[in-house]
Design a protein around this motif. Structure first.
Motif, PDB file in Angstrom:
ATOM      1  N   SER A   1      -3.882  20.353   5.088  1.00  0.00           N
ATOM      2  CA  SER A   1      -4.536  20.025   3.823  1.00  0.00           C
ATOM      3  C   SER A   1      -5.339  18.726   3.909  1.00  0.00           C
ATOM      4  CB  SER A   1      -3.485  19.884   2.719  1.00  0.00           C
ATOM      5  OG  SER A   1      -4.073  19.407   1.531  1.00  0.00           O
ATOM      6  N   PRO A   2      -6.471  18.647   3.207  1.00  0.00           N
ATOM      7  CA  PRO A   2      -7.217  17.389   3.134  1.00  0.00           C
ATOM      8  C   PRO A   2      -6.513  16.308   2.313  1.00  0.00           C
ATOM      9  CG  PRO A   2      -8.652  19.264   2.650  1.00  0.00           C
ATOM     10  CD  PRO A   2      -7.241  19.762   2.618  1.00  0.00           C
ATOM     11  N   THR A   3      -5.419  16.651   1.640  1.00  0.00           N
ATOM     12  CA  THR A   3      -4.794  15.673   0.756  1.00  0.00           C
ATOM     13  C   THR A   3      -3.543  15.014   1.335  1.00  0.00           C
ATOM     14  OG1 THR A   3      -3.510  17.411  -0.364  1.00  0.00           O
ATOM     15  CG2 THR A   3      -5.658  16.839  -1.307  1.00  0.00           C
ATOM     16  N   VAL A   4      -2.933  15.634   2.342  1.00  0.00           N
ATOM     17  CA  VAL A   4      -1.707  15.072   2.923  1.00  0.00           C
ATOM     18  C   VAL A   4      -1.604  15.482   4.389  1.00  0.00           C
ATOM     19  CG1 VAL A   4      -0.392  17.027   2.011  1.00  0.00           C
ATOM     20  CG2 VAL A   4       0.826  14.980   2.755  1.00  0.00           C
ATOM     21  N   THR A   5      -1.175  14.527   5.219  1.00  0.00           N
ATOM     22  CA  THR A   5      -0.948  14.799   6.635  1.00  0.00           C
ATOM     23  C   THR A   5       0.544  14.663   6.933  1.00  0.00           C
ATOM     24  OG1 THR A   5      -3.143  14.111   7.390  1.00  0.00           O
ATOM     25  CG2 THR A   5      -1.342  13.928   8.970  1.00  0.00           C
ATOM     26  N   ALA A   6       1.110  15.707   7.512  1.00  0.00           N
ATOM     27  CA  ALA A   6       2.514  15.690   7.919  1.00  0.00           C
ATOM     28  C   ALA A   6       2.573  15.616   9.441  1.00  0.00           C
ATOM     29  CB  ALA A   6       3.232  16.947   7.415  1.00  0.00           C
ATOM     30  N   LEU A   7       3.235  14.577   9.959  1.00  0.00           N
ATOM     31  CA  LEU A   7       3.295  14.327  11.396  1.00  0.00           C
ATOM     32  C   LEU A   7       4.710  14.549  11.926  1.00  0.00           C
ATOM     33  CD1 LEU A   7       1.216  11.018  11.461  1.00  0.00           C
ATOM     34  CD2 LEU A   7       0.422  13.310  12.094  1.00  0.00           C
TER      35      LEU A   7
ATOM     36  N   LEU B   1       0.854  -1.186   0.000  1.00  0.00           N
ATOM     37  CA  LEU B   1       0.000   0.000   0.000  1.00  0.00           C
ATOM     38  C   LEU B   1       0.890   1.236   0.000  1.00  0.00           C
ATOM     39  CD1 LEU B   1      -2.786   1.349   0.221  1.00  0.00           C
ATOM     40  CD2 LEU B   1      -2.636   1.056   2.713  1.00  0.00           C
ATOM     41  N   ARG B   2       0.767   2.039  -1.045  1.00  0.00           N
ATOM     42  CA  ARG B   2       1.602   3.229  -1.199  1.00  0.00           C
ATOM     43  C   ARG B   2       0.785   4.463  -0.848  1.00  0.00           C
ATOM     44  NH1 ARG B   2       2.652  -0.583  -5.043  1.00  0.00           N
ATOM     45  NH2 ARG B   2       4.831  -1.309  -5.101  1.00  0.00           N
ATOM     46  N   MET B   3       0.918   4.899   0.404  1.00  0.00           N
ATOM     47  CA  MET B   3       0.169   6.064   0.900  1.00  0.00           C
ATOM     48  C   MET B   3       1.085   7.291   0.898  1.00  0.00           C
ATOM     49  SD  MET B   3      -3.015   5.215   1.544  1.00  0.00           S
ATOM     50  CE  MET B   3      -3.676   6.279   2.825  1.00  0.00           C
ATOM     51  N   THR B   4       1.670   7.542  -0.236  1.00  0.00           N
ATOM     52  CA  THR B   4       2.564   8.686  -0.387  1.00  0.00           C
ATOM     53  C   THR B   4       1.791   9.870  -0.962  1.00  0.00           C
ATOM     54  OG1 THR B   4       3.217   7.796  -2.541  1.00  0.00           O
ATOM     55  CG2 THR B   4       4.646   7.306  -0.672  1.00  0.00           C
ATOM     56  N   PRO B   5       2.253  11.087  -0.706  1.00  0.00           N
ATOM     57  CA  PRO B   5       1.589  12.275  -1.262  1.00  0.00           C
ATOM     58  C   PRO B   5       1.988  12.505  -2.715  1.00  0.00           C
ATOM     59  CG  PRO B   5       3.388  12.952   0.143  1.00  0.00           C
ATOM     60  CD  PRO B   5       3.327  11.457   0.246  1.00  0.00           C
ATOM     61  N   GLY B   6       1.851  11.484  -3.513  1.00  0.00           N
ATOM     62  CA  GLY B   6       2.187  11.507  -4.920  1.00  0.00           C
ATOM     63  C   GLY B   6       3.607  10.998  -5.155  1.00  0.00           C
ATOM     64  N   PRO B   7       3.766  10.191  -6.223  1.00  0.00           N
ATOM     65  CA  PRO B   7       2.692   9.649  -7.037  1.00  0.00           C
ATOM     66  C   PRO B   7       1.756   8.759  -6.220  1.00  0.00           C
ATOM     67  CG  PRO B   7       4.798   9.426  -8.162  1.00  0.00           C
ATOM     68  CD  PRO B   7       5.102   9.854  -6.758  1.00  0.00           C
ATOM     69  N   THR B   8       0.485   8.777  -6.593  1.00  0.00           N
ATOM     70  CA  THR B   8      -0.519   8.001  -5.888  1.00  0.00           C
ATOM     71  C   THR B   8      -0.790   6.695  -6.634  1.00  0.00           C
ATOM     72  OG1 THR B   8      -2.228   9.258  -7.054  1.00  0.00           O
ATOM     73  CG2 THR B   8      -1.623  10.014  -4.864  1.00  0.00           C
TER      74      THR B   8
ATOM     75  N   GLU C   1       1.237  22.986  -0.074  1.00  0.00           N
ATOM     76  CA  GLU C   1       2.666  22.684   0.052  1.00  0.00           C
ATOM     77  C   GLU C   1       2.811  21.216   0.479  1.00  0.00           C
ATOM     78  OE1 GLU C   1       5.618  23.786  -0.448  1.00  0.00           O
ATOM     79  OE2 GLU C   1       5.457  25.944  -0.815  1.00  0.00           O
ATOM     80  N   THR C   2       3.080  20.355  -0.491  1.00  0.00           N
ATOM     81  CA  THR C   2       3.151  18.919  -0.208  1.00  0.00           C
ATOM     82  C   THR C   2       4.175  18.556   0.871  1.00  0.00           C
ATOM     83  OG1 THR C   2       2.895  18.795  -2.614  1.00  0.00           O
ATOM     84  CG2 THR C   2       2.989  16.724  -1.423  1.00  0.00           C
ATOM     85  N   PRO C   3       5.351  19.178   0.928  1.00  0.00           N
ATOM     86  CA  PRO C   3       6.333  18.763   1.936  1.00  0.00           C
ATOM     87  C   PRO C   3       5.888  18.974   3.379  1.00  0.00           C
ATOM     88  CG  PRO C   3       7.402  19.979   0.169  1.00  0.00           C
ATOM     89  CD  PRO C   3       5.932  20.156  -0.017  1.00  0.00           C
ATOM     90  N   THR C   4       4.923  19.875   3.612  1.00  0.00           N
ATOM     91  CA  THR C   4       4.518  20.181   4.989  1.00  0.00           C
ATOM     92  C   THR C   4       3.034  19.950   5.240  1.00  0.00           C
ATOM     93  OG1 THR C   4       4.201  22.492   4.365  1.00  0.00           O
ATOM     94  CG2 THR C   4       6.338  21.885   5.302  1.00  0.00           C
TER      95      THR C   4
ATOM     96  N   VAL D   1      -0.690  21.621  -7.752  1.00  0.00           N
ATOM     97  CA  VAL D   1      -0.366  20.244  -8.116  1.00  0.00           C
ATOM     98  C   VAL D   1      -0.935  19.243  -7.116  1.00  0.00           C
ATOM     99  CG1 VAL D   1       1.550  18.610  -8.338  1.00  0.00           C
ATOM    100  CG2 VAL D   1       1.654  20.817  -9.512  1.00  0.00           C
ATOM    101  N   SER D   2      -0.865  19.555  -5.820  1.00  0.00           N
ATOM    102  CA  SER D   2      -1.298  18.602  -4.791  1.00  0.00           C
ATOM    103  C   SER D   2      -2.690  18.878  -4.255  1.00  0.00           C
ATOM    104  CB  SER D   2      -0.303  18.615  -3.628  1.00  0.00           C
ATOM    105  OG  SER D   2       0.948  18.145  -4.050  1.00  0.00           O
TER     106      SER D   2
END
Length: 355
Positions: free
Chosen positions: A290-296, A6-13, A138-141, A166-167
């Protein structure tokens, strides 16, 4: 051959089966066969349902191509560009500006916080700018910026706007009607393979693009304005990737944009609730997550957790970038992966990895 990872990365999805199957179909020759140009026009019309009324073009290249192409097409030596930033990609726009001879003024704030509206207003009141750039997500954060108030102020000062969405595009609402050049990519919320940049271009942006002499072919947007109607592309297009993107957009539109946005919100909410139960804090302020990526925040443990999750649980996550590589773990619940069952499996594995 099956792949249970399971690849739960913030892209590529993850790429859905329907998209992969569509990419395996024979395609017309993208250089000479009229039916391919008709297909391309239909696909840009479909993307218009997400983007709105502006012209949409699709470039053969990963999403970073769009960032460079926007600057290459809009900025000449001596042009002043306001680079509004609270993250890696927002600040990175300045590199492209300087590469093409523009003068970049970076209006930056903390990577954890919203854009600094007061400082932006001050810059606009005390200086003049030809173009402004910013990032929606901002995908990195994992920061989602409220860009409408910023766009309103830029409109008042007649500044051409470039937004990296993009994200976020296809996962959350984007105020595309207020953006001159809005950039997206195939591999994020659309859940198609990497390789395509999508962008909308306003009439005002086209006027400026046509006045700028771009010393490049691949990064120049101008030839794309009438390319499909003239049955000619500046270079051979990525036909199979375009077929895959069409299948991905079909899935998104069949589900309905409002349902897609709600699904992303639900996945994000559940991911963060589980994280709180594990005692993990969000890297950004909750109000801008963001609703698209969670940074912990996982100080000093990000790469170890990433390896453990991959080796012991067949789950792939991303770490932070640059200085955050060891301290931030990122979960991408975007596109096809914005589903509660996938979030639960991911957080169950993270709980086990934390011990």
């Amino acid at each position: 051959m099956t792949d249970d990872r399971l690849r739960m990365t913030p892209g590529p999805t993850e790429v859905p089966t329907a998209v992969r199957e569509r990419m395996s179909e024979p395609t017309p020759n993208p250089d000479v066969e009229p039916e391919f140009f008709a297909f391309y026009r239909d696909l840009t019309d479909e993307l218009g349902a997400i983007y709105g009324d502006d012209d949409v073009v699709i470039l053969g290249g990963e999403g970073i191509l769009g960032l460079e192409a926007a600057i290459a097409s809009l900025v000449e030596p001596g042009d002043r560009v306001l680079c509004i930033a609270n993250g890696l990609y927002g600040e990175g726009f300045a590199d492209f500006v300087e590469m093409y001879g523009g003068e970049a003024v970076v209006c930056a704030t903390s990577w954890r916080e919203p854009l600094d509206l007061e400082r932006i207003e001050s810059e606009l009141e005390t200086d003049s700018f030809d173009v402004a750039t910013m990032v929606h997500c901002e995908t990195p954060t994992g920061v989602l910026n409220d860009i409408e108030p910023v766009l309103e102020r830029l409109e008042a000062h007649d500044v051409v706007t470039v937004v990296d969405a993009v994200s976020s595009l296809g996962g959350v609402p984007v105020p595309t009607d207020r953006i001159d050049v809005c950039l997206g990519a195939s591999q994020k919320c659309f859940s198609a393979p990497p390789g395509l940049t999508v962008c909308s271009v306003s009439d005002r942006a086209w006027e400026r693009i046509e006045s700028v002499e771009t010393e490049s072919l691949y990064t120049d947007l101008e030839p794309w304005r009438d390319a499909a109607d003239g049955e000619w592309f500046p270079y051979t297009h990525l036909s199979s990737n375009l077929y895959g993107l069409e299948a991905a957009i079909d899935l998104l539109l069949d589900e309905g944009l409002e349902s897609v946005y709600a699904r992303h919100e639900e996945a994000a909410t559940r991911c963060r609730a589980r994280a709180a139960e594990l005692g993990l804090a969000l890297y950004p302020a909750e109000s801008v997550a963001s609703p698209t990526v969670t940074a912990l925040e996982v100080p000093g443990r990000a790469q170890h957790l990433q390896e453990t999750l991959a080796d012991e649980h067949d789950i792939v996550l991303a770490t932070g970038l640059g200085d955050l590589a060891e301290d931030v773990l990122r979960i991408g619940h975007m596109g096809h992966n914005a589903r509660i069952d996938r979030v639960e499996r991911t957080m169950d594995a993270l709980e086990a990895a934390l011990g």
